[in-house]
Each structure stands twice: as C-alpha cells, then as structure tokens.
Design a protein around this motif. Structure first.
Motif, PDB file in Angstrom:
ATOM      1  N   UNK A 113       0.861  -1.196   0.000  1.00 44.29           N
ATOM      2  CA  UNK A 113       0.000   0.000   0.000  1.00 44.29           C
ATOM      3  C   UNK A 113       0.893   1.241   0.000  1.00 44.29           C
ATOM      4  N   UNK A 114       0.790   2.083  -1.059  1.00 49.91           N
ATOM      5  CA  UNK A 114       1.744   3.194  -1.177  1.00 49.91           C
ATOM      6  C   UNK A 114       1.420   4.357  -0.246  1.00 49.91           C
ATOM      7  N   UNK A 115       2.479   5.033   0.239  1.00 51.23           N
ATOM      8  CA  UNK A 115       2.299   6.267   0.991  1.00 51.23           C
ATOM      9  C   UNK A 115       2.129   7.431   0.032  1.00 51.23           C
ATOM     10  N   UNK A 116       2.727   7.275  -1.154  1.00 54.70           N
ATOM     11  CA  UNK A 116       2.621   8.335  -2.150  1.00 54.70           C
ATOM     12  C   UNK A 116       2.850   7.725  -3.540  1.00 54.70           C
ATOM     13  N   UNK A 117       2.404   8.436  -4.573  1.00 54.58           N
ATOM     14  CA  UNK A 117       2.604   7.968  -5.936  1.00 54.58           C
ATOM     15  C   UNK A 117       3.339   9.047  -6.715  1.00 54.58           C
ATOM     16  N   UNK A 118       4.346   8.648  -7.467  1.00 51.68           N
ATOM     17  CA  UNK A 118       5.094   9.601  -8.288  1.00 51.68           C
ATOM     18  C   UNK A 118       5.094   9.105  -9.735  1.00 51.68           C
ATOM     19  N   UNK A 119       4.752  10.011 -10.662  1.00 47.38           N
ATOM     20  CA  UNK A 119       4.841   9.658 -12.076  1.00 47.38           C
ATOM     21  C   UNK A 119       6.247   9.986 -12.562  1.00 47.38           C
ATOM     22  N   UNK A 120       6.888   9.007 -13.156  1.00 45.93           N
ATOM     23  CA  UNK A 120       8.271   9.140 -13.618  1.00 45.93           C
ATOM     24  C   UNK A 120       8.247   9.177 -15.140  1.00 45.93           C
ATOM     25  N   UNK A 121       8.694  10.304 -15.725  1.00 41.82           N
ATOM     26  CA  UNK A 121       8.616  10.440 -17.175  1.00 41.82           C
ATOM     27  C   UNK A 121      10.021  10.620 -17.767  1.00 41.82           C
ATOM     28  N   UNK A 122      10.390   9.714 -18.638  1.00 42.20           N
ATOM     29  CA  UNK A 122      11.683   9.801 -19.313  1.00 42.20           C
ATOM     30  C   UNK A 122      11.548  10.528 -20.637  1.00 42.20           C
ATOM     31  N   UNK A 123      12.455  11.470 -20.882  1.00 37.02           N
ATOM     32  CA  UNK A 123      12.474  12.240 -22.127  1.00 37.02           C
ATOM     33  C   UNK A 123      13.941  12.375 -22.516  1.00 37.02           C
ATOM     34  N   UNK A 124      14.226  12.387 -23.816  1.00 35.10           N
ATOM     35  CA  UNK A 124      15.617  12.636 -24.216  1.00 35.10           C
ATOM     36  C   UNK A 124      16.019  14.017 -23.704  1.00 35.10           C
ATOM     37  N   UNK A 125      16.865  14.248 -22.720  1.00 32.85           N
ATOM     38  CA  UNK A 125      17.611  13.258 -21.986  1.00 32.85           C
ATOM     39  C   UNK A 125      17.532  13.602 -20.513  1.00 32.85           C
ATOM     40  N   UNK A 126      16.336  13.471 -19.986  1.00 38.89           N
ATOM     41  CA  UNK A 126      16.104  13.902 -18.601  1.00 38.89           C
ATOM     42  C   UNK A 126      14.917  13.147 -18.011  1.00 38.89           C
ATOM     43  N   UNK A 127      14.910  13.057 -16.688  1.00 38.15           N
ATOM     44  CA  UNK A 127      13.754  12.502 -15.984  1.00 38.15           C
ATOM     45  C   UNK A 127      12.958  13.642 -15.377  1.00 38.15           C
ATOM     46  N   UNK A 153       5.688   4.686 -14.417  1.00 42.73           N
ATOM     47  CA  UNK A 153       6.843   5.009 -15.258  1.00 42.73           C
ATOM     48  C   UNK A 153       6.464   4.993 -16.736  1.00 42.73           C
ATOM     49  N   UNK A 154       6.772   6.096 -17.422  1.00 46.78           N
ATOM     50  CA  UNK A 154       6.486   6.167 -18.844  1.00 46.78           C
ATOM     51  C   UNK A 154       7.528   7.056 -19.522  1.00 46.78           C
TER      52      UNK A 154
END
Ligand code: CUA
Length: 311
Positions: A113-127, A153-154
């Motif tokens: 059960x998560x305490x928090x949710x983070x969306x992780x987005x990869x783009x050339x060339x950074x998160x 993660x996307x």
C-alpha cells in the motif's frame, strides 16, 4: 609444488572477488537488500562448486603431470554412482536456488500500500517527476525515508529505463505505456539515477539523483517547492533548461547537437518556445509534450531572465 599451485589458484580467486566488489552498491532500501541477500546466497553455491572443481583440477594437474607419470593410465569407462552423484547434486542446488528466489520475486513485484505515488517520465535526456499534489521536480527525485513510493513510469519519445542501483530499482519507460513499480529508501542520502537503456546520443548524460530525506526535511522540501512553483519562483525553469535544452544546445546556448541559441528570436518569444517544446520541429523532439503549463512558464520565464549567450 601442490601448495604453490593451490596458493596461485587462491590468489586468482581472491583477485577476482576483489575486482567484483570494487563498485559495490549500498543496501539503502528493502528491494536492494532482498536482491543482494539472494545474490550472495547464490554466489556462495557458485564459490563452493568452483572450489571443489578447481581443487580437484589442481590436484590432478600436479599429481599426474608428465614428469611424475610419463605413461598414461588405463582407460576408465565411467562410473554409474559418480554420474548419478554429479547429476543429483546440481539438481538439488538448482531446486534450492528456485526455492529461495521465488519469494524474493514475489516480494519485489508486489506493490505494498503506497504512501505516495510519483509519475516518472523519461524524455531525451532527462527525468521529470510529478507528485500527487502537482509538484514537479526534474531532474532529481525527492522522497521520504521509510515510505513506500509507488512509481508510474512512462516516456515521451523513445524507450528509457529508470534505474537506481543503490535501491535495487530498474524499470523500463515506454512511450504510450505505463509501467508500475515501487521504491523505498530507508537510509537518508542521495543515490544515483541512471538511464539504463541506450536512448540516443546523450544517453550517458541522462544522470540524476534520488534524495532520500527524513520526514521533516521532506515535508519542508515539498511545502517550499509547491509554494515556489505556484508563485513561479522555483528553480524548475533553470532545471528544465539545464536538464533538457542544454543537453543539445549547450549549457550557455553555444550549440552542439542542436543549433546555437544566442540571439534566437524564438527564445525571446514565450509562445514560440511553448510551440517548439510541445510540438518539436524538424530534428528537435517534442520534449515538452507532457509538461504542465507551470513547467513551460517556468522555462520561458527563466529564458527571459537568462537569455542563452546573452550574457
Ligand atoms: Cu534515456 Cu538512456
């Protein structure tokens, strides 16, 4: 003579062990801890098997060397009991490895059960990281020690891979697809994030860090960041410039993979910049296609105050 051969083998084995542990990762979270425990258990089997095999090899090399036994021994046709033995022992070892591996797989693959949710987005060339309250951070991720952070993660352009070796994290980021996993850092500190999928010319520069903070520090960071972002005074614009634009256009806009930006009319026009980063142009990818308007505004404000090559 036998002792010298054994010493030589032990020396080689010791050297290999040292070489292997030269870049040891820390166990800063439960996932890496489970994985490392499993790794060492399997390594133990491997070391025992190697010691037996190389030990017997060494004895035979020394005892039956040509100067001592010039004539070949008689041909041995095989030994049923020995063959059963060296089939059964590895089978048992493999079964034991399966028995200790499956619970680790189930544990790491089950999101608590998560305490928090983070969306992780990869783009050339950074998160870029998006928190539940709308706070954006890039290129570094900030999390609270001891909490379960669910990761969504996307990617926006090509396949990247979000990897934090010290926390045992590695998950691929695909455009148009959301991968789910979790991470937890137990020991405050900063840990390397690296992209683990060859994603283009600047792949090796796609580095950042996870800052694992105590509860008080994290709360203070999130509150401050949120307020600054709302007020438009956060470092998001500079971070976006340094993390995204400068990778191709140079830190001072001097050019590189992309053209030099000094004196560019586009840079001076916030609407043109927004159109450019959201839609891309020619060889420039649409790096900002998924950015919040806050992030775009932060970038255009930063560019207005710090025109590249202008000072
Ligand atoms: Cu992103 Cu390699």
């Amino acid at each position: 003579m036998a002792r010298r051969a054994v010493l030589l083998l032990l020396g080689i084995a010791g050297g290999l062990l040292l070489a292997g542990s030269a870049r040891a990762y820390t166990n800063a979270g439960p996932i890496s801890e489970e994985i490392q425990n499993l790794f060492w258990a399997i390594t133990l089997f491997a070391v025992v098997v190697a010691a037996v095999v190389f030990g017997i090899l060494a004895v035979f090399l020394v005892r039956y060397r040509e100067s001592v036994s010039p004539r070949p021994t008689s041909w041995v046709e095989g030994d049923r009991n020995l063959e059963i033995l060296w089939t059964v022992i590895p089978t048992i070892i493999l079964i034991v490895i399966v028995i200790i591996s499956v619970p680790v797989l189930v544990y790491t693959d089950t999101i608590p059960p998560p305490d928090t949710t983070v969306r992780v987005v990869g783009t050339q060339f950074i998160w870029t990281f998006y928190y539940e309250d709308g706070t954006t951070s890039s290129p570094d991720l900030w999390i609270q020690a001891g909490t379960v952070v669910k990761l969504e993660v996307t990617a926006t352009d090509v396949v990247h891979s979000f990897a934090v070796p010290d926390l045992g994290i590695k998950i691929d980021a695909f455009p148009g697809h959301m991968n789910h996993w979790w991470m937890q850092g137990d020991v405050p500190g900063d840990y390397l994030i690296q992209c683990a999928e060859l994603c283009g010319l600047e792949h090796a520069k796609m580095l950042a860090s996870v800052e694992v903070l105590s509860e008080d520090e994290f709360d203070a960071w999130l509150t401050r960041r949120r307020a600054e972002q709302t007020a438009g005074t956060s470092d998001l614009g500079q971070e976006t410039w340094e993390g995204v634009c400068s990778k191709c256009h140079g830190l001072s806009g001097e050019g590189g993979i992309g053209p030099a930006l000094a004196g560019s009319v586009v840079i001076a026009d916030p609407e043109a910049v927004e159109d450019l980063v959201r839609n891309g142009r020619r060889t420039m990818p649409a790096v900002g296609a998924g950015w919040t308007s806050e992030q775009v505004t932060a970038l255009t404000n930063y560019l207005r105050e710090n025109p590249p090559g202008g000072g």
